[in-house]
Write a protein that holds these residues in place. Structure first.
Motif, PDB file in Angstrom:
ATOM      1  N   SER A 223      46.027  25.646  23.991  1.00  0.00           N
ATOM      2  CA  SER A 223      46.817  26.867  23.818  1.00  0.00           C
ATOM      3  C   SER A 223      48.312  26.576  23.788  1.00  0.00           C
ATOM      4  O   SER A 223      49.117  27.485  23.575  1.00  0.00           O
ATOM      5  CB  SER A 223      46.525  27.853  24.945  1.00  0.00           C
ATOM      6  N   LYS A 224      48.678  25.293  23.971  1.00  0.00           N
ATOM      7  CA  LYS A 224      50.097  24.934  24.002  1.00  0.00           C
ATOM      8  C   LYS A 224      50.295  23.552  23.395  1.00  0.00           C
ATOM      9  O   LYS A 224      49.491  22.647  23.621  1.00  0.00           O
ATOM     10  CB  LYS A 224      50.613  24.945  25.445  1.00  0.00           C
ATOM     11  N   ARG A 265      39.971  28.065  23.287  1.00  0.00           N
ATOM     12  CA  ARG A 265      38.547  28.296  23.405  1.00  0.00           C
ATOM     13  C   ARG A 265      37.857  26.939  23.449  1.00  0.00           C
ATOM     14  O   ARG A 265      38.467  25.907  23.179  1.00  0.00           O
ATOM     15  CB  ARG A 265      37.993  29.117  22.237  1.00  0.00           C
ATOM     16  N   HIS A 266      36.582  26.959  23.772  1.00  0.00           N
ATOM     17  CA  HIS A 266      35.787  25.731  23.712  1.00  0.00           C
ATOM     18  C   HIS A 266      35.786  25.241  22.269  1.00  0.00           C
ATOM     19  O   HIS A 266      35.650  26.024  21.323  1.00  0.00           O
ATOM     20  CB  HIS A 266      34.360  26.038  24.171  1.00  0.00           C
ATOM     21  N   GLY A 438      41.888  34.856  24.615  1.00  0.00           N
ATOM     22  CA  GLY A 438      42.412  33.695  25.324  1.00  0.00           C
ATOM     23  C   GLY A 438      42.122  33.670  26.798  1.00  0.00           C
ATOM     24  O   GLY A 438      42.513  32.731  27.492  1.00  0.00           O
ATOM     25  N   HIS A 439      41.434  34.670  27.318  1.00  0.00           N
ATOM     26  CA  HIS A 439      41.098  34.727  28.739  1.00  0.00           C
ATOM     27  C   HIS A 439      39.640  35.134  28.909  1.00  0.00           C
ATOM     28  O   HIS A 439      39.077  35.853  28.075  1.00  0.00           O
ATOM     29  CB  HIS A 439      41.984  35.747  29.471  1.00  0.00           C
ATOM     30  N   GLY A 440      39.043  34.668  29.998  1.00  0.00           N
ATOM     31  CA  GLY A 440      37.744  35.179  30.403  1.00  0.00           C
ATOM     32  C   GLY A 440      36.549  34.346  30.001  1.00  0.00           C
ATOM     33  O   GLY A 440      35.508  34.397  30.668  1.00  0.00           O
ATOM     34  N   PRO A 445      41.524  30.315  30.811  1.00  0.00           N
ATOM     35  CA  PRO A 445      41.977  30.891  32.077  1.00  0.00           C
ATOM     36  C   PRO A 445      41.205  32.168  32.381  1.00  0.00           C
ATOM     37  O   PRO A 445      40.756  32.866  31.472  1.00  0.00           O
ATOM     38  CB  PRO A 445      43.468  31.167  31.826  1.00  0.00           C
ATOM     39  N   ASP A 446      41.061  32.454  33.681  1.00  0.00           N
ATOM     40  CA  ASP A 446      40.307  33.625  34.145  1.00  0.00           C
ATOM     41  C   ASP A 446      38.863  33.617  33.658  1.00  0.00           C
ATOM     42  O   ASP A 446      38.288  34.665  33.330  1.00  0.00           O
ATOM     43  CB  ASP A 446      41.011  34.929  33.757  1.00  0.00           C
TER      44      ASP A 446
END
Length: 472
Positions: A223-224, A265-266, A438-440, A445-446
């Motif tokens: 993501s970065k 993501r994966h 991007g989360h969960g 993250p999360d």
């Protein structure tokens, strides 16, 4: 096909209800350990934290009268002996190692937070939660006095996310189950996994690019991504990239630092992701600020990572059974004037890995990269005609109260290292996600899972062990 014993079903439901708090508490003990596999750290094959989480799992199991055998800290296993003199063996496979915690968490990554019916923390879904589901399935059978004819082994791995040498060690040193349920997928049945190919490419990158860094593990879309460029002012760099909302520019002691943001993501499931490596490479290429061979390297990288399905990389394979190949350039480093990029590639179940490798090597060599071969793991594939698949699918449908179709996927699990195994929950393909992009999800993250989903997983595993024991 499955015909439910309603009395047993009701007994399972009540037992799970009575033990839900204990389930969350036991899972919380495992999530609290940041068990990222680290090769040969502290005298342990996968590091101190992986050793610690296996010890924690052993302590949890011991509370319920079980013993986890420690296989030199490569992995652990819990064996429940069957009644037969020459029993066969059913396996439940899970792993306790996790991907790095990463950044941008809204909740504590090691906290196993329970909020609004969701468990949040690294590993709750991938794969500590499913591991505890397997333990609780065996706990139910033990406490209810239900003895199976055949053996059941619960496998707890420590290097699934970093090459799976743990399961290779297990298969070389222990009795391999006659049939395995890998608790690292969605229900109902994952009967095929794409082949896995890893490779590293390198390109001379001399000029004014003095830094390039992205990614932490090869199977996570970063993501970065960051680059450092000298010989240009911060004002000029911002002007060249002002239209790109995913790019930020700031001063650096060696010039300017340019940072790209993406959506993680994966690597096996790139839908909805955005690879920060490509965002950065494309922005740098379009800006025209690079000089020398670094300009050529980044331009080529932009093309190779321009899509997630291998078109830019010259390997757009696909088949009817498992769909499109996926191709992710996930780890990037600039060191000593050389840009290196590691790729995670998942190829269809009917395609030969050697054909993918040859085409990819030819493509990158033509763009000025050298090629270093990595892992090449063949697909895992159990035909839909296998008699256990309709049985297990019908058990899943009964517990879930709805029908799901068996499927194939790009993710790689222990199934590909076992002679007879399928992916079997405890996820469901339509599980809700309370977070935005991007989360969960797993590796994000999360990371979160609905608690009820895991509890249904326990019930499904109990019923499946009972039924498989009859037909094994």
């Amino acid at each position: 096909m499955f015909r439910p014993d309603e009395e047993l079903s009701m007994k399972i439901d009540q037992w799970i209800k009575d033990n839900t708090d204990a389930f969350v508490s036991d899972l919380r003990r495992l999530v609290a350990v940041p068990s990222v596999s680290q090769e040969n750290e502290g005298g342990y094959p996968f590091g101190r934290n992986c050793a610690k989480v296996l010890d924690e799992a052993g302590a949890v199991a011991e509370k319920y009268g079980f013993t986890v055998e420690n296989h030199e800290y490569y992995c652990g296993s819990l064996l429940v002996k069957g009644r037969l003199e020459n029993p066969k063996r059913i396996g439940l496979f899970a792993h306790l190692d996790v991907v790095p915690l990463g950044e941008d968490w809204q909740y504590p990554p090691l906290g196993c937070t329970l909020k609004d019916g969701y468990l949040i923390g690294r590993g709750v879904g991938d794969n500590k939660g499913p591991g505890v589901c397997g333990l609780y399935a065996l706990r139910f059978l033990k406490e209810q006095g239900i003895k199976l004819d055949n053996d059941v082994v619960l496998y707890l791995g420590l290097s699934e996310e970093t090459g799976m040498s743990d399961i290779d060690y297990f298969c070389k040193t222990q009795k391999v189950p006659d049939f395995g349920l890998v608790t690292d997928t969605n229900f109902p049945v994952c009967y095929g996994e794409k082949g896995l190919m890893r490779a590293k490419i390198r390109h001379l990158a001399e000029g004014n690019l003095v830094g390039f860094h992205a990614g932490s593990v090869v199977n996570v879309i970063p993501s970065k991504a960051e680059a450092v460029v000298r010989g240009i002012s911060q004002e000029e760099a911002r002007k060249r990239m002002e239209k790109n909302r995913r790019i930020t520019v700031e001063e650096d002691k060696e010039g300017v630092r340019i940072t790209a943001s993406g959506i993680s993501r994966h690597a096996a499931f790139p839908e909805g992701s955005l690879n920060a490596v490509h965002v950065l490479a494309e922005a740098l290429d379009a800006s025209g600020i690079l000089t020398g061979s670094s300009r050529d390297a980044v331009k080529a990288l932009s093309v190779l990572t321009g899509d997630d399905y291998g078109h830019g990389a010259g390997i757009p394979f696909e088949d009817q059974e498992s769909g499109k190949l996926t191709c992710i350039g996930s780890l990037a480093r600039l060191e000593d004037g050389v840009l290196s990029v590691s790729f995670d590639i998942r190829y269809p179940v009917t395609v030969k890995g050697e054909d993918v490798e040859e085409a990819f090597r030819e493509r990158v060599n033509g763009m000025g990269f050298s090629y270093e071969a990595g892992e090449l793991s063949p697909p895992a594939y159990v035909p839909l005609s296998h008699p256990y698949i309709p049985l297990l699918s019908s058990i899943c449908d009964y517990v879930q109260g709805k029908h799901y179709e068996p499927y194939t996927m790009g993710g790689g699990t222990y199934s590909r290292h076992l002679p007879a195994a399928i992916g079997f929950g405890p996820g469901v393909p339509d599980a809700p996600n309370p977070f935005g992009d991007g989360h969960g999800q797993g590796h994000q993250p999360d990371e979160c899972v609905p608690l009820d989903m895991l509890l249904k997983g326990i019930k499904t595993y109990i019923l499946s062990l009972v039924e498989l024991d009859k037909v094994l």
